[in-house]
Design an enzyme around this catalytic site. Structure first.
Site, PDB file in Angstrom:
ATOM      1  N   THR A  15      57.041  20.699 -24.072  1.00  0.00           N
ATOM      2  CA  THR A  15      57.749  19.643 -24.777  1.00  0.00           C
ATOM      3  C   THR A  15      58.250  20.218 -26.096  1.00  0.00           C
ATOM      4  OG1 THR A  15      56.352  17.940 -23.786  1.00  0.00           O
ATOM      5  CG2 THR A  15      57.562  17.334 -25.772  1.00  0.00           C
ATOM      6  N   HIS A  41      65.084  13.673 -22.885  1.00  0.00           N
ATOM      7  CA  HIS A  41      64.495  12.700 -21.961  1.00  0.00           C
ATOM      8  C   HIS A  41      62.969  12.754 -21.985  1.00  0.00           C
ATOM      9  CE1 HIS A  41      68.587  12.214 -20.560  1.00  0.00           C
ATOM     10  NE2 HIS A  41      68.201  11.225 -19.773  1.00  0.00           N
ATOM     11  N   LYS A  42      62.412  13.925 -22.223  1.00  0.00           N
ATOM     12  CA  LYS A  42      60.952  14.006 -22.332  1.00  0.00           C
ATOM     13  C   LYS A  42      60.472  13.222 -23.552  1.00  0.00           C
ATOM     14  CE  LYS A  42      56.736  15.021 -21.534  1.00  0.00           C
ATOM     15  NZ  LYS A  42      56.068  16.298 -21.743  1.00  0.00           N
ATOM     16  N   LEU A  43      61.239  13.279 -24.632  1.00  0.00           N
ATOM     17  CA  LEU A  43      60.864  12.494 -25.804  1.00  0.00           C
ATOM     18  C   LEU A  43      60.990  10.998 -25.533  1.00  0.00           C
ATOM     19  CD1 LEU A  43      62.374  14.571 -28.768  1.00  0.00           C
ATOM     20  CD2 LEU A  43      60.066  14.643 -27.809  1.00  0.00           C
TER      21      LEU A  43
END
Length: 284
Positions: free
Chosen positions: A93, A168-170
């Site tokens: 991340t 998008h991970k955030l």
């Protein structure tokens, strides 16, 4: 049988390496704490003393690291031993802006790099469940898509823009952290009210949270704040929540109350609580 490397064998990286070895891949693994890599030997994973030792001869190099700084450090340590055709698959991340810089620099150096963060914990990684995001050159993604699919229940390719998986991970992690914070406050209300926490959780089963995201969330993204419930009334309810908790510590509600007060003072009290997103979705 593919030869692959895992750099970073904490809880998630170790689970990925274990699963890959169980599937029959030839796996080398390195971790800054050597005992964590050595513990995987019982699954057939070969511990490596350095990142360079781990990646030598590997077709894919999976990074499961702490943050951007560690990613840069570990890639630099492994760089000289990378095979010309090796693909770096970074599951870390990371900050979107730094991910773009890294992808551009590595591409310029002829290094193949994909950013593929995941939504899964160690048990899901061992069973190839959960979700994986991916972005980067389409042809490069397609060259490893079949192997990545073995690691996860679902893989979502987001395109060639190199920061999209990071962004998008955030999104996803913000939801996870936000839900955890609000759940903590709900449990605090329950504690203060002498109600079992399990009963509070059970009540939430009556709410269709997916529908709220699809409906209210979509309206928020469009800047539609037509009221079905007024912000001023929602602020009153938050006041009741705060008063019910007394002086107990809270994770999310005080900050929400402060933002509501700002918006009400700016004249938005009669709009839907979705107006909390007004500064995020205002159009130029």
């Amino acid at each position: 049988m593919a030869q692959i490397a895992f750099l970073g064998t904490g809880l998630l990286g170790g689970a990925f390496a274990e699963a890959a070895a169980t599937r029959g891949d030839s796996v080398k693994a390195w971790n800054r704490t050597p005992d964590k890599a050595q513990a995987l030997a019982r699954f057939g994973v070969q511990p490596a003393a350095t990142p360079a030792d781990a990646v030598r001869g590997a077709a894919r190099v999976h990074l499961v690291l702490k943050d951007d700084a560690v990613v840069e450090e570990v890639i630099a340590a492994a760089r000289a031993a990378l095979s010309p055709d090796a693909v770096i698959v970074d599951h870390t991340t990371t900050l979107p802006a730094l991910t773009v810089q890294r992808a551009q620099r590595l591409a310029g150096e002829g290094i193949k790099y994909l950013h593929c963060p995941v939504f899964m914990g160690p048990p899901a990684a061992r069973k190839a469940l959960g979700s994986m995001l991916a972005c980067g050159p389409r042809a490069l993604f397609e060259s490893v898509q079949g192997e990545l699919a073995k690691m996860t229940g679902k893989i979502e390719y987001l395109g060639e823009r190199t920061d999209l998986a990071a962004v998008h991970k955030l999104f996803g992690n913000a939801m996870i952290v936000g839900v955890s914070a609000v759940m903590a406050d709900i449990l605090t209300i329950a504690q203060a009210s002498n109600v079992p926490g399990e009963d509070a959780v059970r009540l939430l089963g009556l709410l269709d949270l997916n529908a709220m995201v699809a409906g209210r969330g979509a309206n928020m993204a469009k800047g539609n704040f037509t009221p079905t419930f007024e912000l001023s009334m929602a602020r009153k309810d938050v006041r009741l929540m705060l008063e019910a908790c007394g002086d107990r510590p809270l994770a999310a509600l005080p900050g929400i109350a402060a933002r509501m007060d700002q918006l009400i003072a700016a004249g938005h009290g009669a709009r839907d609580p979705a107006v909390l997103a007004i500064d995020a979705v205002q159009r130029p």
